[in-house]
Motif scaffolding. Structure first.
Motif, PDB file in Angstrom:
ATOM      1  N   GLN A 125       0.710  -1.396   0.159  1.00 10.09           N
ATOM      2  CA  GLN A 125      -0.500   0.209  -0.039  1.00 10.09           C
ATOM      3  C   GLN A 125       1.261   1.077   0.109  1.00 10.09           C
ATOM      4  O   GLN A 125       0.101   2.286  -0.070  1.00 10.09           O
ATOM      5  N   ASN A 126       2.024   1.662   0.554  1.00 13.14           N
ATOM      6  CA  ASN A 126       2.647   2.368   0.719  1.00 13.14           C
ATOM      7  C   ASN A 126       4.268   2.632  -1.195  1.00 13.14           C
ATOM      8  O   ASN A 126       4.615   3.353  -0.494  1.00 13.14           O
ATOM      9  N   GLY A 127       3.572   2.027  -1.692  1.00 10.65           N
ATOM     10  CA  GLY A 127       4.018   1.741  -3.013  1.00 10.65           C
ATOM     11  C   GLY A 127       5.330   0.935  -3.272  1.00 10.65           C
ATOM     12  O   GLY A 127       5.966   1.218  -4.431  1.00 10.65           O
ATOM     13  N   GLU A 128       6.169   0.517  -1.574  1.00 15.88           N
ATOM     14  CA  GLU A 128       6.868  -0.387  -2.198  1.00 15.88           C
ATOM     15  C   GLU A 128       6.719  -1.760  -2.772  1.00 15.88           C
ATOM     16  O   GLU A 128       5.616  -2.828  -2.843  1.00 15.88           O
ATOM     17  N   LYS A 129       7.019  -2.463  -3.542  1.00 17.10           N
ATOM     18  CA  LYS A 129       7.472  -3.132  -4.407  1.00 17.10           C
ATOM     19  C   LYS A 129       8.215  -5.057  -3.882  1.00 17.10           C
ATOM     20  O   LYS A 129       9.259  -4.971  -3.742  1.00 17.10           O
ATOM     21  N   LEU A 130       7.593  -6.261  -3.290  1.00 13.58           N
ATOM     22  CA  LEU A 130       8.328  -6.658  -2.431  1.00 13.58           C
ATOM     23  C   LEU A 130       8.051  -8.377  -3.800  1.00 13.58           C
ATOM     24  O   LEU A 130       7.568  -8.628  -4.267  1.00 13.58           O
ATOM     25  N   ILE A 131       9.404  -9.350  -3.492  1.00 13.21           N
ATOM     26  CA  ILE A 131       9.347 -10.043  -4.492  1.00 13.21           C
ATOM     27  C   ILE A 131       8.757 -11.698  -4.178  1.00 13.21           C
ATOM     28  O   ILE A 131       8.991 -11.758  -2.763  1.00 13.21           O
ATOM     29  N   ILE A 132       7.435 -12.470  -4.322  1.00 16.38           N
ATOM     30  CA  ILE A 132       7.458 -13.240  -3.625  1.00 16.38           C
ATOM     31  C   ILE A 132       7.883 -14.678  -4.367  1.00 16.38           C
ATOM     32  O   ILE A 132       8.345 -14.614  -5.600  1.00 16.38           O
ATOM     33  N   SER A 133       8.941 -15.286  -3.762  1.00 19.25           N
ATOM     34  CA  SER A 133       9.756 -15.692  -4.288  1.00 19.25           C
ATOM     35  C   SER A 133       8.421 -17.546  -4.413  1.00 19.25           C
ATOM     36  O   SER A 133       7.891 -18.059  -3.608  1.00 19.25           O
ATOM     37  N   ARG A 134       9.447 -18.474  -5.731  1.00 18.10           N
ATOM     38  CA  ARG A 134       8.613 -19.743  -6.319  1.00 18.10           C
ATOM     39  C   ARG A 134       7.956 -20.546  -4.725  1.00 18.10           C
ATOM     40  O   ARG A 134       7.030 -20.865  -4.726  1.00 18.10           O
ATOM     41  N   LYS A 135       8.879 -20.806  -3.539  1.00 22.75           N
ATOM     42  CA  LYS A 135       9.024 -21.376  -3.202  1.00 22.75           C
ATOM     43  C   LYS A 135       7.840 -21.508  -2.098  1.00 22.75           C
ATOM     44  O   LYS A 135       6.640 -21.928  -1.052  1.00 22.75           O
ATOM     45  N   TYR A 136       7.999 -19.949  -1.673  1.00 23.49           N
ATOM     46  CA  TYR A 136       6.365 -19.246  -0.954  1.00 23.49           C
ATOM     47  C   TYR A 136       4.944 -18.595  -1.653  1.00 23.49           C
ATOM     48  O   TYR A 136       4.115 -18.776  -0.437  1.00 23.49           O
ATOM     49  N   ALA A 137       5.778 -18.812  -2.891  1.00 25.58           N
ATOM     50  CA  ALA A 137       4.531 -18.320  -3.130  1.00 25.58           C
ATOM     51  C   ALA A 137       2.485 -19.312  -3.206  1.00 25.58           C
ATOM     52  O   ALA A 137       1.719 -18.824  -3.064  1.00 25.58           O
ATOM     53  N   PRO A 138       2.619 -20.553  -3.498  1.00 25.00           N
ATOM     54  CA  PRO A 138       1.761 -20.861  -2.761  1.00 25.00           C
ATOM     55  C   PRO A 138       0.866 -20.416  -1.693  1.00 25.00           C
ATOM     56  O   PRO A 138      -0.422 -20.022  -1.581  1.00 25.00           O
ATOM     57  N   ALA A 139       1.936 -20.870  -0.616  1.00 23.83           N
ATOM     58  CA  ALA A 139       1.615 -19.734   1.025  1.00 23.83           C
ATOM     59  C   ALA A 139       0.486 -18.625   0.790  1.00 23.83           C
ATOM     60  O   ALA A 139      -0.166 -18.702   0.863  1.00 23.83           O
ATOM     61  N   VAL A 140       2.063 -18.153   0.625  1.00 28.76           N
ATOM     62  CA  VAL A 140       0.719 -16.704   0.331  1.00 28.76           C
ATOM     63  C   VAL A 140       0.104 -16.908  -0.737  1.00 28.76           C
ATOM     64  O   VAL A 140      -1.105 -15.933   0.001  1.00 28.76           O
ATOM     65  N   ILE A 141      -0.134 -16.748  -1.493  1.00 29.40           N
ATOM     66  CA  ILE A 141      -1.566 -16.903  -2.729  1.00 29.40           C
ATOM     67  C   ILE A 141      -2.728 -17.680  -1.733  1.00 29.40           C
ATOM     68  O   ILE A 141      -3.953 -16.698  -1.475  1.00 29.40           O
ATOM     69  N   ALA A 142      -2.608 -18.406  -1.460  1.00 31.19           N
ATOM     70  CA  ALA A 142      -3.389 -19.146  -0.101  1.00 31.19           C
ATOM     71  C   ALA A 142      -4.306 -18.716   1.254  1.00 31.19           C
ATOM     72  O   ALA A 142      -5.130 -18.124   0.841  1.00 31.19           O
ATOM     73  N   ARG A 143      -2.996 -17.842   1.965  1.00 31.84           N
ATOM     74  CA  ARG A 143      -3.613 -16.618   2.936  1.00 31.84           C
ATOM     75  C   ARG A 143      -4.269 -15.827   1.664  1.00 31.84           C
ATOM     76  O   ARG A 143      -5.449 -15.076   3.060  1.00 31.84           O
ATOM     77  N   VAL A 144      -4.310 -15.344   1.064  1.00 27.88           N
ATOM     78  CA  VAL A 144      -4.865 -13.705   0.361  1.00 27.88           C
ATOM     79  C   VAL A 144      -6.350 -14.475   0.017  1.00 27.88           C
ATOM     80  O   VAL A 144      -6.971 -13.522   0.742  1.00 27.88           O
TER      81      VAL A 144
END
Length: 149
Positions: A125-144
């Motif tokens: 929300q503050n404009g920063e961009k962070l990388i979501i790595s392949r390893k953690y992407a499924p868990a992040v997407i699931a939480r979202v």
């Protein structure tokens, strides 16, 4: 949605009660918001000044050179925790690991877009961009998407 407030005795413990037909991602978001109010951690700002940081203001935690930092909208604070400790301590408050060195606050996430090689970009929300790595992407997407992941 109906919202009501009831005054109680000063001796009673304050609480938030959520009554719902089913627990949706929106209800979980309201729960997380209520839980993080008043919680905070102590960090060292630039110049060595010790400050109290409300947890709700933290956009992400980042590990750099064996040190852990809490990043807010405009400031960075060194904290006295390891990244895995912050991840574990705040996972119930919508913080999730997105890479080897970053744990992000989903409550401060604006959007996610695909990047190269199975990675994603988290647009905060503050404009920063962070990388979501392949390893953690499924868990992040699931939480979202409202799953525990």
């Amino acid at each position: 949605m109906k919202v009501s407030i009831r005054n109680i005795d000063a001796l009673s413990e304050e609480q938030v009660i959520i009554e719902c037909v089913r627990v949706t991602p929106e209800i979980e978001e309201i729960r997380a918001c209520a839980l993080t109010k008043g919680l905070g951690l102590t960090g060292i700002a630039d110049g060595g000044k010790l400050e109290r940081i409300p947890l709700e203001n933290v956009y992400y935690f980042e590990a750099v050179d064996e040190k852990c930092f809490a990043c807010t909208e405009n400031n960075v604070y060194q904290i006295n925790q390891r990244l895995y400790e912050a991840e574990k301590a705040y996972e119930d408050f919508y913080f999730v690991r997105c890479s080897k060195s970053v744990v992000l606050n989903l409550m401060k996430l604006g959007s996610i877009s695909p990047a190269l090689a199975g990675r994603y970009t988290a647009h905060m929300q503050n404009g920063e961009k962070l990388i979501i790595s392949r390893k953690y992407a499924p868990a992040v997407i699931a939480r979202v998407m409202g799953e525990k992941g």
